[in-house]
Design a protein around this motif. Structure first.
Motif, PDB file in Angstrom:
ATOM      1  N   PRO A 111       0.797  -1.240   0.000  1.00 16.08           N
ATOM      2  CA  PRO A 111       0.000   0.000   0.000  1.00 16.08           C
ATOM      3  C   PRO A 111       0.825   1.283   0.000  1.00 16.08           C
ATOM      4  O   PRO A 111       0.433   2.276  -0.640  1.00 16.08           O
ATOM      5  N   LEU A 154      -3.507   8.442   4.820  1.00 19.52           N
ATOM      6  CA  LEU A 154      -4.272   7.223   5.040  1.00 19.52           C
ATOM      7  C   LEU A 154      -5.713   7.589   5.347  1.00 19.52           C
ATOM      8  O   LEU A 154      -5.975   8.525   6.109  1.00 19.52           O
ATOM      9  N   GLN A 180      -4.721   5.166   0.565  1.00 20.59           N
ATOM     10  CA  GLN A 180      -4.551   3.733   0.324  1.00 20.59           C
ATOM     11  C   GLN A 180      -5.800   3.113  -0.288  1.00 20.59           C
ATOM     12  O   GLN A 180      -5.783   1.941  -0.688  1.00 20.59           O
TER      13      GLN A 180
END
Length: 261
Positions: free
Chosen positions: A8, A148, A189
């Motif tokens: 990721p 994220l 991600q």
């Protein structure tokens, strides 16, 4: 020999690199934006100029810096400047794209790097503050947000607005007198997002392999706009680019190790 698929963080770095065009002036921040910018320079955009927040201008090739304050970012630079002058580059239109992260991002691309919690004097957590964040998002031509994606990090309402994206949507950014286009993309991600041209609300542009709209929405604290038709799958890094990323850009896995160190 086969190459292992991108993890990721490697995927994030690659997508960051693809948002950089050759000959651009790129304002580089610590972490994956730095990785992505160096990857772009080593692959499809060899003529970009890397501007580091601490003042280094386009240093010669060297090891991966630990941060934008690493001496590597000044290594044989044609010029180094104080941070105030570095930000002045943005104010004078000399920065094409800047990359930023934040503790919280809302549907209009506003960023919070100040506090977690509703009480400013007694927060749940005190963060780093603006640093150069407000300067960059207020002054550069284009900003790309990197981070994220979770419901806590992408809430319906920020606990504090540190850096203004599209403020309250519509023309509110321009009416406030801010320069540039503001945030043009968000990379996580989960996928890649842009902002709907009229409302300036965050909209799905592509989703990473295996990710559905339902997963993206479950990772978001506000309603994402979904375009009509089939949603594209984000391009994954080809083997030759992964080799460059792993062996030349960040061979010590400072930023691309997964799980993170």
């Amino acid at each position: 020999m086969s190459v292992a698929p991108a993890n990721p963080l490697e995927m994030l770095a690659y997508v960051v690199s693809r948002h950089i065009k050759d000959k651009q002036i790129v304002y580089v921040g610590t972490g994956l934006p730095m990785v992505g910018a160096i990857l772009a320079k080593k692959t499809h955009a060899p003529n970009i100029t890397l501007v580091y927040e601490s003042g280094g201008q386009d240093p010669i090739e060297g090891p991966m810096p630990w941060s934008v304050a690493d001496p590597v970012t000044w290594r044989k630079s044609p010029i180094t400047m104080e941070m105030a002058l570095s930000f002045a580059q943005a104010a004078n239109g000399y920065v094409d794209v800047a990359f930023q992260g934040a503790a919280q991002v809302d549907m209009y691309g506003n960023l919070n790097t100040h506090i977690i919690g509703n009480d400013f004097l007694n927060p749940k957590a005190r963060l780093t503050g603006s640093g150069g964040g407000n300067d960059l998002i207020s002054l550069t031509e284009n900003t790309v947000i990197v981070g994220l994606q979770t419901p806590e990090k992408f809430p319906a309402k920020l606990d504090f607005i540190t850096s203004p994206g599209h403020l309250y949507g519509g023309n509110s950014r321009k009416e406030a007198g801010l320069l540039g286009n503001g945030p043009v993309a968000v990379i996580t991600q989960i996928g890649v997002y842009d902002f709907e041209p009229v409302t300036k609300r965050m909209r799905i542009k592509s989703l990473h392999p295996g990710i559905t709209v339902e997963i993206a929405q479950a990772c978001t604290g506000f309603e994402l706009l979904v375009p009509e038709g089939e949603i594209p799958v984000t391009e994954t890094p080809p083997p030759d680019v992964l080799e460059v990323l792993r062996n030349e850009v960040d061979p010590q896995k400072i930023f691309i190790a997964f799980p993170p160190r």
